[in-house]
Design an enzyme around this catalytic site. Sequence first.
Site, PDB file in Angstrom:
ATOM      1  N   ASP A  30       0.857  -1.191   0.000  1.00 61.35           N
ATOM      2  CA  ASP A  30       0.000   0.000   0.000  1.00 61.35           C
ATOM      3  C   ASP A  30       0.894   1.242   0.000  1.00 61.35           C
ATOM      4  OD1 ASP A  30      -3.220   0.575   1.018  1.00 61.35           O
ATOM      5  OD2 ASP A  30      -1.776   2.226   1.100  1.00 61.35           O
ATOM      6  N   ILE A  31       0.514   2.227  -0.789  1.00 60.29           N
ATOM      7  CA  ILE A  31       1.317   3.453  -0.936  1.00 60.29           C
ATOM      8  C   ILE A  31       1.279   4.313   0.335  1.00 60.29           C
ATOM      9  CG2 ILE A  31      -0.443   5.035  -1.871  1.00 60.29           C
ATOM     10  CD1 ILE A  31       1.570   5.698  -4.114  1.00 60.29           C
ATOM     11  N   ASN A  87     -12.875  -3.042   2.509  1.00 57.45           N
ATOM     12  CA  ASN A  87     -13.817  -1.932   2.618  1.00 57.45           C
ATOM     13  C   ASN A  87     -14.775  -1.995   1.430  1.00 57.45           C
ATOM     14  OD1 ASN A  87     -12.533  -0.923   4.929  1.00 57.45           O
ATOM     15  ND2 ASN A  87     -11.001   0.128   3.683  1.00 57.45           N
ATOM     16  N   GLY A  93     -15.781   2.846   3.587  1.00 57.08           N
ATOM     17  CA  GLY A  93     -14.478   3.505   3.459  1.00 57.08           C
ATOM     18  C   GLY A  93     -13.716   3.124   2.204  1.00 57.08           C
ATOM     19  N   GLN A  94     -14.416   2.545   1.219  1.00 55.19           N
ATOM     20  CA  GLN A  94     -13.729   2.156  -0.015  1.00 55.19           C
ATOM     21  C   GLN A  94     -13.431   3.389  -0.857  1.00 55.19           C
ATOM     22  OE1 GLN A  94     -15.905  -0.630  -2.496  1.00 55.19           O
ATOM     23  NE2 GLN A  94     -14.122  -1.022  -3.795  1.00 55.19           N
ATOM     24  N   HIS A 100     -10.212  -5.115  -3.273  1.00 58.38           N
ATOM     25  CA  HIS A 100      -8.885  -5.385  -2.718  1.00 58.38           C
ATOM     26  C   HIS A 100      -9.004  -5.781  -1.258  1.00 58.38           C
ATOM     27  CE1 HIS A 100      -9.860  -1.105  -2.522  1.00 58.38           C
ATOM     28  NE2 HIS A 100      -9.219  -1.076  -1.347  1.00 58.38           N
ATOM     29  N   LEU A 101      -8.114  -6.675  -0.876  1.00 63.68           N
ATOM     30  CA  LEU A 101      -8.034  -7.168   0.496  1.00 63.68           C
ATOM     31  C   LEU A 101      -6.817  -6.511   1.136  1.00 63.68           C
ATOM     32  CD1 LEU A 101      -9.098  -9.480   2.428  1.00 63.68           C
ATOM     33  CD2 LEU A 101      -7.477 -10.989   1.266  1.00 63.68           C
ATOM     34  N   HIS A 102      -7.035  -5.787   2.232  1.00 70.80           N
ATOM     35  CA  HIS A 102      -5.901  -5.204   2.965  1.00 70.80           C
ATOM     36  C   HIS A 102      -5.348  -6.268   3.912  1.00 70.80           C
ATOM     37  CE1 HIS A 102      -6.825  -0.771   2.276  1.00 70.80           C
ATOM     38  NE2 HIS A 102      -8.012  -1.271   2.035  1.00 70.80           N
TER      39      HIS A 102
END
Length: 114
Positions: A30-31, A87, A93-94, A100-102
């Site tokens: 993640d950036i 999310n 909060g998307q 995507h899976l955090h």
Amino acid sequence: MPDCIFCEIVHKRMQSDIVYEDPEVVAFHDINPQASVHILVVPRLHIESVQEVTTDQVELMGKMILVAQQIAKKTNVDEGGFRLVINNGVNGGQTVSHLHLHLLGGRRMTWPPG
Ligand code: AMP
Ligand code: ZN
């Protein structure tokens, strides 16, 4: 899908720090990491959100979890524990409309989430 940053990353048109890839799934850092380990696991296929998942994608969803499990091991957060988050939609909060899976790890998480 035009204008989708994760499609750009998956197709290598945008730079990212990829840690895993196979024909169906890509994972990258993640950036804007929220923990010392913060990796995003995404399907190559452009699926907008959990709401758009179809029954023929059930195996793909399961595979994303197995990929996260392997990355957790590789990044040494498997024993201490980690959090997987998806999310969904505005209230969820998307911010990027490509499922995507955090994978978050390396610190003690709190509950409830913000
Ligand atoms: P979400 O808010 O669940 O949609 O998560 C989107 C995530 O994508 C956020 O954690 C962002 O920091 C991350 N993100 C946005 N752009 C990039 C990028 N170019 N490379 C890596 N991660 C990104
Ligand atoms: Zn996309």
